[in-house]
Design a protein around this motif. Sequence first.
Motif, PDB file in Angstrom:
ATOM      1  N   SER A 144       0.820  -1.219   0.000  1.00  0.00           N
ATOM      2  CA  SER A 144       0.000   0.000   0.000  1.00  0.00           C
ATOM      3  C   SER A 144       0.851   1.264   0.000  1.00  0.00           C
ATOM      4  O   SER A 144       0.340   2.361  -0.223  1.00  0.00           O
ATOM      5  CB  SER A 144      -0.941   0.009   1.216  1.00  0.00           C
ATOM      6  N   TYR A 145       2.132   1.106   0.241  1.00  0.00           N
ATOM      7  CA  TYR A 145       3.054   2.247   0.215  1.00  0.00           C
ATOM      8  C   TYR A 145       3.177   2.827  -1.192  1.00  0.00           C
ATOM      9  O   TYR A 145       3.380   4.025  -1.372  1.00  0.00           O
ATOM     10  CB  TYR A 145       4.430   1.800   0.724  1.00  0.00           C
ATOM     11  N   GLY A 156      -1.493  -6.883  15.866  1.00  0.00           N
ATOM     12  CA  GLY A 156      -2.415  -6.836  14.740  1.00  0.00           C
ATOM     13  C   GLY A 156      -2.990  -5.446  14.541  1.00  0.00           C
ATOM     14  O   GLY A 156      -3.117  -4.968  13.410  1.00  0.00           O
ATOM     15  N   ILE A 157      -3.334  -4.788  15.641  1.00  0.00           N
ATOM     16  CA  ILE A 157      -3.870  -3.427  15.572  1.00  0.00           C
ATOM     17  C   ILE A 157      -2.850  -2.485  14.941  1.00  0.00           C
ATOM     18  O   ILE A 157      -3.177  -1.683  14.061  1.00  0.00           O
ATOM     19  CB  ILE A 157      -4.266  -2.931  16.980  1.00  0.00           C
ATOM     20  N   LEU A 158      -1.603  -2.597  15.368  1.00  0.00           N
ATOM     21  CA  LEU A 158      -0.557  -1.708  14.846  1.00  0.00           C
ATOM     22  C   LEU A 158      -0.329  -1.929  13.354  1.00  0.00           C
ATOM     23  O   LEU A 158      -0.134  -0.966  12.602  1.00  0.00           O
ATOM     24  CB  LEU A 158       0.746  -1.923  15.623  1.00  0.00           C
ATOM     25  N   GLU A 159      -0.356  -3.193  12.910  1.00  0.00           N
ATOM     26  CA  GLU A 159      -0.189  -3.466  11.481  1.00  0.00           C
ATOM     27  C   GLU A 159      -1.349  -2.870  10.687  1.00  0.00           C
ATOM     28  O   GLU A 159      -1.154  -2.299   9.608  1.00  0.00           O
ATOM     29  CB  GLU A 159      -0.093  -4.972  11.221  1.00  0.00           C
ATOM     30  N   GLY A 191      -2.605   4.164   7.630  1.00  0.00           N
ATOM     31  CA  GLY A 191      -1.742   5.332   7.484  1.00  0.00           C
ATOM     32  C   GLY A 191      -1.359   5.571   6.036  1.00  0.00           C
ATOM     33  O   GLY A 191      -1.311   6.717   5.576  1.00  0.00           O
ATOM     34  N   ASN A 192      -1.097   4.490   5.292  1.00  0.00           N
ATOM     35  CA  ASN A 192      -0.770   4.624   3.870  1.00  0.00           C
ATOM     36  C   ASN A 192      -1.998   4.958   3.033  1.00  0.00           C
ATOM     37  O   ASN A 192      -1.942   5.784   2.120  1.00  0.00           O
ATOM     38  CB  ASN A 192      -0.136   3.323   3.345  1.00  0.00           C
ATOM     39  N   LYS A 206      -4.422   9.124  15.332  1.00  0.00           N
ATOM     40  CA  LYS A 206      -3.075   9.167  14.754  1.00  0.00           C
ATOM     41  C   LYS A 206      -3.129   9.006  13.240  1.00  0.00           C
ATOM     42  O   LYS A 206      -2.369   9.647  12.501  1.00  0.00           O
ATOM     43  CB  LYS A 206      -2.203   8.071  15.371  1.00  0.00           C
ATOM     44  N   THR A 207      -4.027   8.146  12.770  1.00  0.00           N
ATOM     45  CA  THR A 207      -4.184   7.957  11.330  1.00  0.00           C
ATOM     46  C   THR A 207      -4.686   9.233  10.672  1.00  0.00           C
ATOM     47  O   THR A 207      -4.193   9.648   9.614  1.00  0.00           O
ATOM     48  CB  THR A 207      -5.162   6.798  11.050  1.00  0.00           C
TER      49      THR A 207
END
Length: 300
Positions: free
Chosen positions: A145-146, A176-179, A185-186, A216-217
């Motif tokens: 997705s980057y 999992g949440i962080l991933e 974010g991307n 944060k997103t």
Amino acid sequence: MKDLKLIDLANSISQSDLVVRIVFILGNLTAKNNQAREQFSKEKGSIPTLLSLFRTFYQLDLQSEKRAGEGDQQPQVQRPLAQVEDVLVKLTRLLANLAIHPGIGPALAANRHVVGLLLATLEYKSIDDCEELVINTTATINNLSYYRVKNSIIQDQKLYIAELLIKLLVSKNMDGILEAVRVFGNLSQDHDICDFIVQKNDFGPTDWQLACLVCKTLWNFSENITNASSCFGDEDTNTLLVVLLSFLDEELALDGSFDQDLKNYHKLHWETEFKPVAQQLLNRIQSHHTFLEPLPIPSF
């Protein structure tokens, strides 16, 4: 890896132990070495072979899931089925590593078979069923997705990906949440994803850590903001202002029918995690937003 000759793994499906070892080694070689990633991708048939392996072992795992659901799975076949899943874990790790290379990642992101298998894996596997596979799959999607290329299947499927990742966001698994947040974010540079996030931003009172990650997103999305309405849209900007102001009001935010211990728990996460990030986001939106309404240009 200079003289690497890729073994035809597709002929070794019945030898899952061998497949696991080979793919594991390839994953290690490509973990931090861009030259190794490039060398591997240049080997004739390397990517198609990985894709063939992925498809075959995905189907084997899916069939075993169905048999288990029907109560047909016998104890003696547990080990081979675990090996099938282990191959998928190693394959997704290798794909995630390869996707880091700027010459390989965009091609993988544009490959509908690769993306299709990744999404199919997230469809039928939960973080509780196989944590490592789900996290590796999500990490691969994050790396893909980057790349914001025109023919990216990831970009085409962004809303469906967002729907799939909501399951991770509301899980209790922090890795999992962080991933999932990294993927958001991307993708959050896209207005459709931003709208999607705003619509889902109603779980604050039940999970302040998750609400913090959403903020944060949105913060990342609005990094280059010049006008809040241009960034989020008029309606979503007003919605965000109302939601953030409400959630930052301690009495409103923590006014739940909880016992004292649970109330203290919520207050701790509200004060230490959600409040600082949400306040920054609110300040940014307010500083780039006006309630003044310009008059239209009159016609002569």
